[in-house]
Design an enzyme around this catalytic site. Structure first.
Site, PDB file in Angstrom:
ATOM      1  N   HIS A 160       0.858  -1.186   0.000  1.00  0.00           N
ATOM      2  CA  HIS A 160       0.000   0.000   0.000  1.00  0.00           C
ATOM      3  C   HIS A 160       0.888   1.227   0.000  1.00  0.00           C
ATOM      4  O   HIS A 160       2.104   1.138   0.172  1.00  0.00           O
ATOM      5  CB  HIS A 160      -0.935   0.022   1.216  1.00  0.00           C
ATOM      6  CG  HIS A 160      -0.192   0.111   2.518  1.00  0.00           C
ATOM      7  ND1 HIS A 160       0.326   1.286   3.006  1.00  0.00           N
ATOM      8  CD2 HIS A 160       0.138  -0.846   3.416  1.00  0.00           C
ATOM      9  CE1 HIS A 160       0.924   1.060   4.155  1.00  0.00           C
ATOM     10  NE2 HIS A 160       0.835  -0.229   4.424  1.00  0.00           N
ATOM     11  N   ASP A 278      -1.671 -19.695  12.363  1.00  0.00           N
ATOM     12  CA  ASP A 278      -0.445 -20.266  12.901  1.00  0.00           C
ATOM     13  C   ASP A 278      -0.287 -19.924  14.385  1.00  0.00           C
ATOM     14  O   ASP A 278      -0.216 -18.747  14.754  1.00  0.00           O
ATOM     15  CB  ASP A 278       0.755 -19.717  12.121  1.00  0.00           C
ATOM     16  CG  ASP A 278       2.009 -20.519  12.332  1.00  0.00           C
ATOM     17  OD1 ASP A 278       2.539 -20.507  13.465  1.00  0.00           O
ATOM     18  OD2 ASP A 278       2.462 -21.173  11.370  1.00  0.00           O
ATOM     19  N   SER A 293       3.078  -5.300   6.879  1.00  0.00           N
ATOM     20  CA  SER A 293       2.443  -4.971   5.616  1.00  0.00           C
ATOM     21  C   SER A 293       3.420  -5.179   4.470  1.00  0.00           C
ATOM     22  O   SER A 293       4.546  -4.689   4.505  1.00  0.00           O
ATOM     23  CB  SER A 293       1.984  -3.510   5.642  1.00  0.00           C
ATOM     24  OG  SER A 293       1.375  -3.159   4.440  1.00  0.00           O
TER      25      SER A 293
END
Length: 314
Positions: A160, A278, A293
């Site tokens: 992003h 997980d 991210s």
């Protein structure tokens, strides 16, 4: 070594077990790419100075707001003061020192348009000329590299754009670099609260350049490259609900695979939802946190996308 938290660079991200992801734009990429998942430090200079906010100036005759009166808005990016280009605080201070009280033309970028605004400075209580601006320039923080193209040396990271924390404006990057980073600790994410990676890096030892900042992440090139086996890039129709893995670095400089579950593909197969399943990652971070991210998503031996944003409501 520069010690930072991911929050300085990625203020809009939050932490949770659910992460909204963006499928990779296949048409713009090579057929095979190395999924990376390494945390890096990011340093970049902006193309101009962003107006974070407007301020009032206390003058001998009362308060004045010269920039506001001249039509300047928060989120504008100042690229010139008069005929002088500005890309740093030092540039702006130099241009300000040349003011003589007459109207000065500011060249600003706003919504992809270039505007010329006339602003008349005022003297503050100490006799210095002021425009009534709080400015911000430069980017510093941490994020994750998604992929590396061994054929071209190009990489993509973050998934992003880098935006200003207060105004939400995408910051235009003039030049920048990425550096190897070490994760020292993690502020775990909880429902309703963002978590983040804490770490450090040596900005004097870059491993690549930052060329552009876009809605899909930052892009540039790396001379040393990133190790790993190239994988095919999944076509949108090949991504399916079910198990997958992400690559992430949440401790030291170790990148590991963590199990996730893909669900809720949208109608055009460009956005999907992954749930971290997980146990080791949930224990370490509480899910996806700031700084992760850009973590690549792999399903059925193919690079399927990258983590871009997260939800704090789950």
């Amino acid at each position: 070594m520069k010690k930072l938290t991911a929050q300085r660079l990625l203020p809009a991200l939050a932490s949770a077990a659910l992460a909204v992801t963006l499928a990779l734009p296949v048409g713009a990429l090579a057929q095979e790419l190395v999924p990376v998942g390494e945390t890096v430090g990011i340093e970049a200079e902006t193309d101009g100075l962003l107006v974070a906010s407007l301020s009032k100036v206390q003058t001998a005759s009362g308060e004045a707001s010269p920039a506001a009166d001249g039509g300047v808005l928060p989120g504008d990016i100042i690229v010139r003061v008069g005929k002088t280009p500005v890309s740093s605080a030092e540039d702006f201070a130099g241009a300000l020192s040349a003011l003589d009280g007459g109207e000065v033309e500011l060249t600003v970028l706003r919504d992809e348009k270039t505007l010329q605004l006339g602003v008349t400075p005022v003297r503050d209580a100490e006799g210095a000329w002021r425009l009534g601006l709080w400015l911000r320039g430069g980017v510093s923080g941490m994020g994750t590299v998604t992929y590396y193209d061994p054929q071209t040396g190009e990489y993509g990271a973050l998934g992003h754009s880098i935006t200003d924390a207060d105004t939400g404006v995408l910051l235009p990057i003039r030049e920048g670099s990425i550096c190897d980073a070490t994760v020292s600790d993690v502020l775990r994410g909880e429902r309703g609260r963002a978590g983040e990676l804490h770490g450090s890096y040596d900005a004097a030892k870059p491993i690549g350049t930052v060329r552009e900042n876009t809605a899909h992440g930052i892009f540039g090139s790396s001379d040393g490259g990133f190790e790993g086996k190239p994988l095919p890039v999944a076509e949108p129709g090949e991504i399916e609900d079910g198990p997958a893995v992400i690559l992430a670095n949440v401790s030291g400089d170790e990148t590991r695979e963590y199990a996730v579950e893909i669900s809720a593909l949208d109608s055009d197969n460009e956005r999907l939802l992954v749930t971290v399943t997980d146990p080791a990652l949930l224990e370490a971070t509480g899910g996806i946190v700031q700084g992760m991210s850009g973590s690549p998503i792999i399903q059925n031996g193919k690079l399927a996308g990258a983590v871009t944003h997260v939800s704090v409501s789950h």
